[in-house]
Scaffold this active site. Sequence first.
Site, mmCIF file in Angstrom:
data_model
loop_
_atom_site.group_PDB
_atom_site.id
_atom_site.type_symbol
_atom_site.label_atom_id
_atom_site.label_comp_id
_atom_site.label_asym_id
_atom_site.label_seq_id
_atom_site.Cartn_x
_atom_site.Cartn_y
_atom_site.Cartn_z
ATOM 1 N N ARG A 75 3.287 75.362 -49.300
ATOM 2 C CA ARG A 75 2.142 75.584 -48.412
ATOM 3 C C ARG A 75 1.880 74.345 -47.568
ATOM 4 N NH1 ARG A 75 -2.580 72.955 -47.930
ATOM 5 N NH2 ARG A 75 -4.340 74.157 -47.192
ATOM 6 N N HIS A 80 1.608 71.168 -42.756
ATOM 7 C CA HIS A 80 1.604 69.790 -42.279
ATOM 8 C C HIS A 80 2.953 69.288 -41.775
ATOM 9 C CE1 HIS A 80 -2.452 69.448 -43.734
ATOM 10 N NE2 HIS A 80 -2.069 69.825 -44.941
#
Length: 111
Positions: A75, A80
């Site tokens: 995730r 990111h």
Amino acid sequence: MDLRIKAWLLDIKRSIEEIYSFLPERRDFLEYQQDLKTKKAVERNLEIIGEAVRRILNAEDSFPIINAKRIIGTRNRIIHDYDNISDEIIWAIVTRELPKLEEEIEGLIKE
């Protein structure tokens, strides 16, 4: 089981079901790779799965989800480090790991 945890498990289950509904019926990688909307929808649902697992572990750090840290890590990479996530990595997760997670989550929901 804590009602919040149950809700997050159901979120994971729903996201897995949505991912499967977005995939080409033949589960063809090239078809997947050429469909931007499907790729983005799959990635979004993987983000939701990772966030739900993170919330579960924050509520109960010993909750028994196999590979929980890897799920959260995926995730985080999608969110990111998005420019280092390849279609091949996402496809491998969806075709190899998601069926195992689905089975595990269904078992936890039934408990």
